[in-house]
Design a protein around this motif. Structure first.
Motif, mmCIF file in Angstrom:
data_model
loop_
_atom_site.group_PDB
_atom_site.id
_atom_site.type_symbol
_atom_site.label_atom_id
_atom_site.label_comp_id
_atom_site.label_asym_id
_atom_site.label_seq_id
_atom_site.Cartn_x
_atom_site.Cartn_y
_atom_site.Cartn_z
ATOM 1 N N HIS A 153 0.778 -1.220 0.101
ATOM 2 C CA HIS A 153 -0.154 0.158 0.137
ATOM 3 C C HIS A 153 0.906 1.163 0.054
ATOM 4 O O HIS A 153 1.563 1.474 1.085
ATOM 5 N N HIS A 158 1.086 5.610 -1.714
ATOM 6 C CA HIS A 158 0.548 6.488 -2.780
ATOM 7 C C HIS A 158 1.620 7.275 -3.125
ATOM 8 O O HIS A 158 1.984 8.454 -2.498
ATOM 9 N N HIS A 217 -9.463 0.979 1.583
ATOM 10 C CA HIS A 217 -9.050 1.482 2.861
ATOM 11 C C HIS A 217 -10.155 1.063 3.601
ATOM 12 O O HIS A 217 -11.428 1.064 3.548
ATOM 13 N N HIS A 220 -5.258 -1.014 6.259
ATOM 14 C CA HIS A 220 -5.293 -0.308 7.692
ATOM 15 C C HIS A 220 -5.838 -1.317 8.666
ATOM 16 O O HIS A 220 -5.376 -1.790 9.572
ATOM 17 N N ASP A 243 2.187 3.097 3.172
ATOM 18 C CA ASP A 243 1.126 4.189 2.716
ATOM 19 C C ASP A 243 2.109 5.326 2.387
ATOM 20 O O ASP A 243 3.141 5.064 1.709
HETATM 21 ZN ZN LIG Z 1 -3.798 4.909 1.878
#
Ligand SMILES: [Zn+2]
Length: 392
Positions: A61, A63, A202, A259, A312
Motif C-alpha cells: 500500500h 500513494h 481502505h 489499515h 502508505d
Molecule cells: Zn492509503
C-alpha cells in the motif's frame, strides 16, 4: 554466477538457515539455496555479507503521487484532520511533484522493495513507474457517494487505466464511506471480467468510520451531511463497514483491506469464508502518524488471515521503508517471530499481487530480489533500531 552467504538466510520456506548460501544468476534468478551441510557448500567460494539475507520486499500500500507532501502534514490529527490538511495542500508544481516521486521510487528500490501496489487518483506517477526497476501495480482509486455520479466516475477511471498503457493496473475503491453501492457494483463487474488484478480498499481506518455505519453519528457523518451526500439520516446503519461491502467483493480476484485499525473479532470471523483470497494490509507507521493507534495485530494473526505490509504515503509517514514497518510491529508485538514478519513483508504481498511464482521466497528458479539487513541482533533474531536494509 554470484555466490553469497550471510549469518542467516531467511528463505520464507522454512527455518532461517545459519550461514546459508545463495547461488544467483546474472539476471537475479536463484540457482541454489545451500546450507553448510550440503556437499556443494564451500564457504571459501562465496562472498560473505554481514547480517541477514531476505527476499525482496513487496509494499502492498503506497500513494506515490503524494510523495511531495513529505513532512507537510502534522502527526496525530486523526483521519478527519488529516484529510482536511491534505485537501488544503494537495496542489503542487508538476516538476516538484515529479522529482519527489522519483526520489521516493529510488529510496524504495534501494531499501529492498521490488514490487508496490500503488494508489492513483491521476496519471502523475505513470512516467516514474515506466522507468522504474520496481514492479508497480497501479490501483486507480475511485470515490463518490452519490449514485447518479457512479457511472461517470467509473468511466473516468477507465480513461486513466488506458493511459497506463501496458503497465499493470485496475480500478479500485477508496473506502466504504466514499463508495456508493452503484460504484461498488461497477468495480465488482470490472474485476470479475478482468484477466488479472485485485480489489483494494481502505478499511476501518478511523473510529468515525465505525460510528457512521453503526448509527450514522460522529465526525464523518457530520462531514458527509455537510457535503449534502445524504439528507437527515445516513441510510446504512446497524452494520459494520465490511457489511456494506460484502455483496460487492469480486467473485474471482484477491481482496486487500488496508489499515484495519478498528477491525474487530466479529469482522474477522465474518470474513473467514474468503480466507484463501483475502489479505489484511497493515501500515503501522501511518496508523501511528495519523491516529496514534495500531490495529489489533494479535487478533488478526490468531484469525489465520493473510497479512501484508505497506508503507502508505510520505504524507503520513517519515519514509517508505518496509524494514521500519517491520521494526514497528516487532516493537509493539515482540512475540511475533521475525520469520513470520518477513513472510508478511514479501511472500504474502507477492501472493496478493499474483507474483509469488518468482517473488517472495528464495528457491530454485525464483527471482525475488535479495535484501541484506545489517546491524541485526543475531542472538535474539530481532532487528534493531540501527538495522537498515539494502537491495544487493
Ligand atoms: Zn492509503
Amino acid at each position: 554466477m554470484r555466490k553469497i552467504r550471510a549469518s542467516y538466510l531467511f528463505t520464507n520456506l522454512g527455518d532461517p538457515i545459519p550461514n546459508g548460501m545463495l547461488w544467483v544468476n546474472d539476471d537475479g534468478t536463484i540457482e541454489r539455496v545451500l546450507s553448510p551441510e550440503d556437499t556443494d557448500y564451500h564457504s571459501e567460494d562465496a562472498e560473505f555479507l554481514e547480517g541477514w539475507l531476505v527476499p525482496g520486499f513487496v509494499n502492498t500500500h503506497c500513494h506515490l503521487e503524494l510523495s511531495h507532501l513529505k513532512g507537510k502534514i502534522q502527526e496525530h490529527t486523526g483521519l478527519n484532520g488529516f484529510v482536511s490538511e491534505l485537501m488544503k495542500i494537495r496542489g503542487a508544481d508538476d516538476s516538484l511533484r515529479f522529482k519527489a516521486q522519483q526520489a521516493a521510487d529510488e529510496e524504495m528500490h534501494q531499501s529492498g522493495i521490488v514490487a508496490v501496489a500503488d494508489i492513483c487518483n491521476g496519471n502523475s506517477t505513470f512516467e516514474v513507474k515506466k522507468n522504474s526497476p520496481i514492479h508497480y501495480h497501479s490501483l486507480i482509486e475511485r470515490f463518490g457517494f452519490k449514485t447518479e455520479t457512479a457511472e461517470l466516475i467509473f468511466r473516468e477511471g477507465l480513461t486513466l487505466l488506458e493511459e497506463l498503457n501496458q503497465q499493470p493496473g485496475n480500478i479500485c475503491l477508496h473506502a466504504p464511506y466514499s463508495a456508493s453501492i452503484a460504484l461498488q457494483k461497477l468495480v465488482k463487474q470490472h474485476l470479475n471480467e478482468a484477466s488479472s488484478g485485485f480489489y483494494s480498499i481502505h478499511h476501518t481506518e478511523s473510529e468515525a468510520e465505525i460510528a457512521l455505519f453503526r448509527d450514522g453519528s460522529g465526525e464523518m457523518a457530520n462531514r458527509m451531511r455537510g457535503w449534502g451526500l445524504f439528507e437527515n439520516e445516513f441510510p446504512y446503519t446497524a452494520m459494520r463497514p465490511v457489511d456494506y461491502l460484502l455483496e460487492n467483493f469480486p467473485n474471482n480476484k484477491n481482496i486487500l483491506l488496508i489499515h484495519n485499525t478498528f477491525s474487530n473479532a466479529e469482522d474477522l470471523e465474518k470474513l473467514q469464508y474468503l480466507r484463501d483470497r483475502l489479505y489484511f494490509g497493515l501500515c503501522p507507521r501511518a496508523n501511528l502518524y495519523i491516529e496514534n493507534q495500531l490495529p489489533k495485530i494479535e487478533l488478526l494473526r490468531n484469525s489465520n488471515h493473510y497479512i501484508t505490509i505497506g508503507t502508505d504515503s510520505l504524507a503520513s509517514n517519515y519514509n517508505l521503508g518496509m524494514l521500519e514497518e517491520i521494526f514497528t510491529i516487532q516493537q509493539h508485538f515482540p512475540e511475533i517471530p521475525i520469520t513470520e514478519l518477513f513472510k508478511w513483508s514479501s511472500w504474502n504481498g507477492a501472493k496478493l499481487m499474483g507474483l509469488d511464482k518468482t517473488m517472495g521466497h528464495f528457491s530454485l528458479g525464483s527471482k525475488p530480489g535479495i535484501v541484506q539487513i545489517l546491524h541485526v541482533d543475531n542472538t535474539n533474531k530481532k532487528i534493531t533500531s540501527k538495522s537498515f536494509s539494502r537491495l544487493i
